[in-house]
Design an enzyme around this catalytic site. Structure first.
Site, PDB file in Angstrom:
ATOM      1  CG  ASP A 189      -1.852   6.903 -10.938  1.00  0.00           C
ATOM      2  OD1 ASP A 189      -2.751   7.431 -11.616  1.00  0.00           O
ATOM      3  OD2 ASP A 189      -1.213   5.916 -11.342  1.00  0.00           O
TER       4      ASP A 189
ATOM      5  CB  THR B 295       3.321   9.970 -15.490  1.00  0.00           C
ATOM      6  OG1 THR B 295       2.792   9.033 -14.545  1.00  0.00           O
ATOM      7  CG2 THR B 295       2.611   9.809 -16.830  1.00  0.00           C
TER       8      THR B 295
ATOM      9  CD  GLU C 241       3.795   2.332 -11.506  1.00  0.00           C
ATOM     10  OE1 GLU C 241       3.280   2.895 -12.486  1.00  0.00           O
ATOM     11  OE2 GLU C 241       4.049   1.101 -11.487  1.00  0.00           O
TER      12      GLU C 241
ATOM     13  CD  GLU D  48      -2.062   3.853 -21.052  1.00  0.00           C
ATOM     14  OE1 GLU D  48      -0.854   4.062 -21.277  1.00  0.00           O
ATOM     15  OE2 GLU D  48      -2.467   3.348 -19.991  1.00  0.00           O
TER      16      GLU D  48
ATOM     17  CD  GLU E 162      -2.351  -3.742 -11.501  1.00  0.00           C
ATOM     18  OE1 GLU E 162      -2.800  -2.838 -12.235  1.00  0.00           O
ATOM     19  OE2 GLU E 162      -1.136  -3.975 -11.396  1.00  0.00           O
TER      20      GLU E 162
END
Length: 647
Positions: A366, A575, A489, A221, A470
């Site tokens: 991902d 990302t 996304e 993160e 989610e």
């Protein structure tokens, strides 16, 4: 005349057959079969990021169609009355797309709704609405939350690390007491052309933010949200062409680059003392890896550091950061299954043993796939492309279900499922919202047709709930995990598909998303997480990626004249949605001192070759004659809508 009667009779028989098939609906055999051996719920928690643990009203479609009448899709947004009757939603709250008579015209309502020209006036209004959405969240963060990390948009307060509960990883993995939202939003200000606020924000970051803080954060993160944004803003400031307007800073002495270096040095202890080279998931920015740290990490968290670390190394001329990130990627890659070529989602960093054997495209995996391709685009190292191509083949062989072609043939619509990494056998019947990034990645490699189908599946879920839960169970046609934290996304994939196809359908999709966000998530001082996508109850949190990604992609979708679109594909998004130019500086290899010269020549990609990998001319493009038709045939759109319980 007998032959004419015979032809008419055969035609009538064929139409009757089509009508019966249509009433029955397309086959959903794979998705509706009973899978008693599998639980509908997960044994692992869904993720607010790629692998962080998290906490734990079926909305009518805002453009429902009344029987026999079709509303102009933009009527409600422009505030125009439409005499379409009482609407078409059922008492259960589900959007109803009515069937019109005759099998041959069953898709008419889709064509009327989505295929009409998209007015330029409306597009301008939507661009401005996306900018206003960003400004409302950003201004309220600055007014009520700065210098804390996040905004609580309901109570109009700031939020920082949860010092009272170190085990609250959902908060502490992300919030490091370093003005996260301000840093994460820097390049969005630039992309929107707000030079004065960009310059002010950069100066605030330089003057007020320090990474010498007693905060234990997730390496992943901190890398994608903070390190990536600092590097993106630095590149924007130092770009001699200044495409977004004058974003230069008077007297700027590479402070953001130095801050990025400082942060990365504080993250390096995570790569030490691991027998595999795979990093620890968390590090204290002041003291290093905490004693008794967890030896388990997810594949995405450990293997999605290469873009940011590689950019830093190449800007500094110091190979250390890229080297540790590459070592982690190669270590994970070496652990893939010999039989399927798949990776699991959780691994022990000391033993290399797969703790989580699930292989899918969502949380835990991902961005690992995403960064194999994007590292190749940025740096031109052939091994990155080779790994991605091998991974993509395994994904197609073992994760993809449904008919072979997206837009033709019979059978179930394509869907990517979660399987056991060693056997390729189905593990459960849910997918998560993070997987909605994958159509955008498919656009980058030119697999546009397959991207169209998967995107349509996620859009159908959005239409049903006005958000993406989610986790969604495709067998039960219901959410397994009900919250929506303003994730980007689906918007990202919508934007990239529009850039690839220029099909107005994706502008309609973007408008749907924008309207839903305004209707269901807007709060007193910003935009709030939906705690429950059916009841539409809110949670008092606005994650930083809402400003860095969701608002940015919506804005770019409607801003045709943005410098990003006039650059000849010279930009790429990380990302976390941070924009990075395909700079020659990033294509200078740092490996001459560690690899033999011949190997360097073999693995080095020429600049002119790399330019085409992100170019639409290298894509399997949708033909021009389909540009103003539906990207997916009406019968297949209806099939997907049925699959998610929308009709």
């Amino acid at each position: 005349m007998q032959w004419r009667s015979l032809v008419l009779a055969l035609l009538a028989l064929r139409l009757a057959g089509h009508a019966l098939l249509w009433l029955a609906g397309p086959s959903l055999g794979f998705y509706q079969q009973r899978l008693g051996a599998f639980s509908s719920s997960s044994t692992t928690s869904p993720s607010s990021s790629s692998c962080s643990p998290v906490k734990e009203d079926s909305s009518p479609n805002s453009h429902c169609l009344s029987a026999g009448l079709v509303a102009p899709h933009w009527a409600s947004f422009l505030g125009r009355p439409w005499g379409g009757g009482s609407g078409g939603s059922s008492s259960s709250g589900r959007a109803v797309v009515p069937r019109t008579g005759g099998g041959g015209s069953s898709g008419d309502e889709y064509e009327q709704r989505y295929s009409a020209a998209f007015p330029s006036q409306l597009r301008t209004q939507l661009r401005d609405a996306a900018r206003d959405m960003f400004a409302f969240g950003y201004d309220n963060y600055m007014a009520h939350a700065f210098p804390q990390d996040e905004l609580n948009p309901i109570e109009c307060r700031g939020r920082g690390p949860d010092r009272a509960d170190p085990s609250n990883l959902n908060i502490n993995d992300v919030l490091g007491n370093y003005s996260l939202t301000l840093i994460d939003a820097l390049d969005t200000l630039a992309v929107m052309g707000n030079s004065s606020e960009f310059q002010k924000a950069v100066k605030l970051v330089i003057d007020t933010v320090s990474f010498d803080t007693d905060s234990t954060v997730q390496v992943f993160e901190a890398t994608i949200r903070v390190l990536g944004s600092l590097l993106s803003a630095h590149i924007i400031i130092t770009d001699v062409k200044q495409p977004f307007g004058d974003m230069s800073i008077k007297g700027y002495e590479n402070e953001l680059l130095h801050m990025a270096h400082d942060l990365a040095v504080r993250l390096l202890p995570a790569f030490e003392n691991t027998k595999t080279g795979i990093p620890y998931p968390r590090v204290n920015l002041r003291t290093g890896v905490p004693s008794g740290s967890n030896n388990e990490t997810c594949t995405a968290g450990a293997g999605s550091l290469l873009v940011e670390f590689g950019i830093l190394s190449r800007l500094l001329g110091d190979s250390t950061f890229e080297w540790v990130a590459r070592r982690a990627v190669k270590a994970l890659w070496s652990l893939r299954s010999n039989d399927t070529g798949l990776l699991g989602n959780v691994v022990n960093i000391q033993t290399g043993h797969w703790v989580g054997k699930q292989s899918g495209l969502g949380a835990g995996l991902d961005s690992f796939y995403e960064y194999l391709l994007k590292s190749y685009i940025l740096f031109g190292e052939r091994e990155d492309l080779e790994m991605f191509n091998d991974a993509y083949r395994s994904i197609q062989n073992y994760l993809r279900r449904g008919r072979e072609a997206c837009n033709e043939g019979e059978g179930d619509p394509p869907l990517y499922v979660n399987v056991n990494m060693f056997s390729g056998q189905l593990m459960n019947t849910w997918i998560d919202s993070l997987q909605a990034f994958f159509p955008g990645l498919q656009v980058l490699i030119g697999d546009v047709e397959d991207a169209i189908c998967l995107h349509a599946f996620y859009y159908a879920i959005w239409k049903r709930y006005g958000a993406l839960p989610e986790r969604y169970n495709w067998q039960l046609q219901a959410p397994d995990v009900l919250f929506y934290p303003l994730r980007p996304e689906l918007v990202e994939s919508t934007y990239l598909l529009y850039q690839a196809t220029k099909n107005p359908f994706y502008l309609h999709v973007g408008m749907d998303i924008l309207q839903s966000l305004e209707k269901y998530t807007k709060a007193k001082c910003g935009y709030a997480t939906l705690h429950h996508v059916i009841e539409k109850s809110k949670e008092d949190r606005m994650e930083s990626f809402f400003l860095s990604e969701t608002c940015k992609y919506l804005y770019l979708l409607f801003d045709e004249e943005n410098p990003v679109h006039k650059s000849g594909n010279r930009y790429m998004f990380t990302t976390e949605g941070h924009i990075v130019s395909l700079d020659k500086r990033l294509r200078v290899s740092l490996w001459q001192d560690t690899l033999p010269e011949e190997q360097n020549k073999a693995e080095k990609l020429k600049t002119n070759e790399a330019r085409t990998i992100n170019s639409t001319s290298n894509c399997n493009r949708v033909p021009d004659e389909r540009r103003y038709l539906l990207p997916l045939k009406s019968i297949y759109m209806r099939q997907i809508d049925q699959m998610v319980g929308l009709i």
